[in-house]
Design a protein around this motif. Structure first.
Motif, mmCIF file in Angstrom:
data_model
loop_
_atom_site.group_PDB
_atom_site.id
_atom_site.type_symbol
_atom_site.label_atom_id
_atom_site.label_comp_id
_atom_site.label_asym_id
_atom_site.label_seq_id
_atom_site.Cartn_x
_atom_site.Cartn_y
_atom_site.Cartn_z
ATOM 1 N N ALA A 62 0.828 -1.207 0.000
ATOM 2 C CA ALA A 62 0.000 0.000 0.000
ATOM 3 C C ALA A 62 0.862 1.256 0.000
ATOM 4 O O ALA A 62 0.544 2.249 -0.664
ATOM 5 C CB ALA A 62 -0.919 -0.007 1.214
ATOM 6 N N HIS A 63 1.978 1.202 0.728
ATOM 7 C CA HIS A 63 2.875 2.363 0.784
ATOM 8 C C HIS A 63 3.497 2.635 -0.582
ATOM 9 O O HIS A 63 3.520 3.793 -1.046
ATOM 10 C CB HIS A 63 3.969 2.123 1.824
ATOM 11 N N PHE A 64 3.967 1.580 -1.242
ATOM 12 C CA PHE A 64 4.614 1.765 -2.538
ATOM 13 C C PHE A 64 3.614 2.174 -3.624
ATOM 14 O O PHE A 64 3.999 2.787 -4.619
ATOM 15 C CB PHE A 64 5.351 0.489 -2.958
ATOM 16 N N MET A 65 2.341 1.854 -3.408
ATOM 17 C CA MET A 65 1.320 2.249 -4.378
ATOM 18 C C MET A 65 0.697 3.596 -4.024
ATOM 19 O O MET A 65 -0.206 4.065 -4.720
ATOM 20 C CB MET A 65 0.226 1.174 -4.453
ATOM 21 N N GLY A 66 1.199 4.198 -2.946
ATOM 22 C CA GLY A 66 0.716 5.511 -2.555
ATOM 23 C C GLY A 66 -0.593 5.502 -1.802
ATOM 24 O O GLY A 66 -1.171 6.566 -1.515
ATOM 25 N N ALA A 67 -1.090 4.308 -1.458
ATOM 26 C CA ALA A 67 -2.380 4.217 -0.784
ATOM 27 C C ALA A 67 -2.310 4.637 0.677
ATOM 28 O O ALA A 67 -3.338 4.977 1.280
ATOM 29 C CB ALA A 67 -2.932 2.792 -0.887
ATOM 30 N N THR A 68 -1.113 4.606 1.263
ATOM 31 C CA THR A 68 -0.991 4.959 2.685
ATOM 32 C C THR A 68 -1.290 6.433 2.932
ATOM 33 O O THR A 68 -1.486 6.840 4.080
ATOM 34 C CB THR A 68 0.417 4.623 3.208
ATOM 35 N N ARG A 69 -1.319 7.229 1.873
ATOM 36 C CA ARG A 69 -1.694 8.631 2.043
ATOM 37 C C ARG A 69 -3.165 8.748 2.455
ATOM 38 O O ARG A 69 -3.590 9.813 2.915
ATOM 39 C CB ARG A 69 -1.463 9.404 0.737
ATOM 40 N N ARG A 70 -3.885 7.649 2.301
ATOM 41 C CA ARG A 70 -5.305 7.660 2.637
ATOM 42 C C ARG A 70 -5.621 6.697 3.778
ATOM 43 O O ARG A 70 -6.720 6.129 3.850
ATOM 44 C CB ARG A 70 -6.132 7.294 1.401
ATOM 45 N N LEU A 71 -4.674 6.499 4.681
ATOM 46 C CA LEU A 71 -4.889 5.588 5.798
ATOM 47 C C LEU A 71 -6.083 6.003 6.656
ATOM 48 O O LEU A 71 -6.696 5.163 7.331
ATOM 49 C CB LEU A 71 -3.630 5.510 6.680
ATOM 50 N N ALA A 72 -6.409 7.288 6.625
ATOM 51 C CA ALA A 72 -7.559 7.761 7.400
ATOM 52 C C ALA A 72 -8.850 7.089 6.938
ATOM 53 O O ALA A 72 -9.823 6.992 7.701
ATOM 54 C CB ALA A 72 -7.686 9.278 7.288
ATOM 55 N N ASP A 73 -8.848 6.586 5.689
ATOM 56 C CA ASP A 73 -10.042 5.913 5.177
ATOM 57 C C ASP A 73 -10.331 4.609 5.922
ATOM 58 O O ASP A 73 -11.452 4.076 5.837
ATOM 59 C CB ASP A 73 -9.883 5.603 3.684
ATOM 60 N N LEU A 74 -9.324 4.092 6.623
ATOM 61 C CA LEU A 74 -9.537 2.869 7.394
ATOM 62 C C LEU A 74 -10.557 3.086 8.505
ATOM 63 O O LEU A 74 -11.146 2.131 9.015
ATOM 64 C CB LEU A 74 -8.216 2.369 7.991
ATOM 65 N N ALA A 75 -10.744 4.354 8.898
ATOM 66 C CA ALA A 75 -11.710 4.684 9.949
ATOM 67 C C ALA A 75 -13.120 4.887 9.389
ATOM 68 O O ALA A 75 -14.055 5.135 10.160
ATOM 69 C CB ALA A 75 -11.265 5.937 10.698
ATOM 70 N N ASP A 76 -13.272 4.784 8.068
ATOM 71 C CA ASP A 76 -14.594 4.915 7.462
ATOM 72 C C ASP A 76 -15.515 3.842 8.040
ATOM 73 O O ASP A 76 -15.143 2.669 8.132
ATOM 74 C CB ASP A 76 -14.481 4.752 5.943
ATOM 75 N N ARG A 77 -16.701 4.225 8.425
ATOM 76 C CA ARG A 77 -17.587 3.290 9.112
ATOM 77 C C ARG A 77 -17.964 2.100 8.238
ATOM 78 O O ARG A 77 -18.160 0.989 8.751
ATOM 79 C CB ARG A 77 -18.836 4.011 9.604
ATOM 80 N N ARG A 78 -18.037 2.293 6.938
ATOM 81 C CA ARG A 78 -18.371 1.171 6.059
ATOM 82 C C ARG A 78 -17.201 0.199 5.961
ATOM 83 O O ARG A 78 -17.399 -1.019 5.902
ATOM 84 C CB ARG A 78 -18.777 1.683 4.677
ATOM 85 N N VAL A 79 -15.991 0.747 5.926
ATOM 86 C CA VAL A 79 -14.798 -0.110 5.903
ATOM 87 C C VAL A 79 -14.688 -0.893 7.213
ATOM 88 O O VAL A 79 -14.407 -2.101 7.216
ATOM 89 C CB VAL A 79 -13.532 0.738 5.679
ATOM 90 N N LEU A 80 -14.920 -0.207 8.327
ATOM 91 C CA LEU A 80 -14.875 -0.877 9.632
ATOM 92 C C LEU A 80 -15.961 -1.936 9.737
ATOM 93 O O LEU A 80 -15.737 -3.031 10.274
ATOM 94 C CB LEU A 80 -15.035 0.153 10.754
ATOM 95 N N GLY A 81 -17.144 -1.610 9.214
ATOM 96 C CA GLY A 81 -18.236 -2.570 9.267
ATOM 97 C C GLY A 81 -17.925 -3.823 8.473
ATOM 98 O O GLY A 81 -18.196 -4.950 8.915
#
Length: 290
Positions: A62-81
């Protein structure tokens, strides 16, 4: 539907079918490796160690693909659900698997496409014609012929396995409600982390065993295939028509038969071969039952 929209839907369906097939193959290889290691390590320990490796691998990718810039999305309630549903499904399935035969658990778990199709009809109002319903029924009949579960061995744990199947189907269905701008890799990471945290707590109640380099190597390989399976499953559930894509979960059973022969020398009997034929036929049929 315009020709352009029809072509786009066809491409999405094809992408979903390829992704779900790759995901099932990855899961089967992972299960084979874990089953082999489980002969010498407690289940909770090996699942936790595998989860740690898978989470670390996904985080690096995820880091090498640049996705870690959006780690805050892990707190999205749908993702958590979704991660919570996956954890509940995994735990229910594993606990039931410890008490009922693998064939019975597999047969129950293969009901997932039927649940997904029902949810797709009820919630998304997808149009499922009689041909596709019949293909699903034929495919599930093929599953039963392959695994040949014995009804006398069903118990309360079979109901727990059914609960796990419902949770997994709900997880796949919930994927459709996640914002498409959230990278699939992050959704995959959330699932791996959630399962790892739970099994880590679970392993505290078991006695740990020494781990050899060979065991670590096999678990590392399993973590790669597990990560791939999670990723492909996420991609599949975000593409095309769920009622068409879901039946290709049955391909995992075919991969399992091949690996069962290669690793343990298991050869399907006559009813199992008949089931394989039905599964293949249903898979081709559902593509045409439009």
């Amino acid at each position: 539907m315009t020709p352009h929209a029809a072509a786009a839907l066809h491409a999405a369906n094809r992408r979903g079918v390829l992704a779900i097939s790759a995901g099932m193959a990855s899961f089967v290889v992972n299960d084979t490796l874990v089953k082999y290691v489980s002969e010498t390590l407690p289940a909770s320990q090996l699942i936790f160690l595998r989860g740690l490796m898978a989470s670390a691998l996904l985080l690096v990718v995820a880091h090498f693909m640049g996705a870690t810039r959006r780690l805050a999305d892990l707190a999205d309630r749908r993702v958590l659900g979704r991660a919570g549903l996956d954890t509940l499904g995994t735990v229910a399935y594993l606990l039931s698997l410890f008490h009922i035969p693998l064939a019975n658990a597999l047969a129950i778990n293969m009901a997932t496409p039927l649940v997904i199709t029902l949810l797709a009809v009820l919630v998304f109002r997808e149009q499922v014609n009689a041909g596709r319903w019949l293909a699903l029924a034929v495919g599930f009949t093929g599953v039963l012929l392959v695994v040949q579960p014995r009804g006398s061995e069903f118990s309360g744990y079979a109901l727990l396995c059914l609960a796990g199947t419902l949770f997994h189907a709900s997880r796949d269905f919930a994927t459709r409600f996640i914002d498409h701008t959230i990278p699939s890799l992050l959704i995959t990471l959330s699932t791996a982390v959630a399962v790892t945290l739970f099994t880590g707590a679970w392993s505290l109640f078991d006695q740990w065993a020494p781990v050899t380099p060979a065991q670590l190597g096999l678990l590392a390989a399993a973590s790669v295939f597990l990560s791939g399976g999670y990723f492909f499953l996420t991609v599949a559930m975000r593409a095309g028509e769920m009622s068409l894509i879901a039946p290709f979960r049955y391909s995992g059973l075919l991969f399992g038969i091949v690996l069962g022969y290669v690793v343990w020398g298991h050869i399907p009997n006559a009813p199992a071969w008949a089931g394989i034929a039905l599964l293949l036929g249903a898979g081709l049929w559902v593509m045409r039952a439009r």
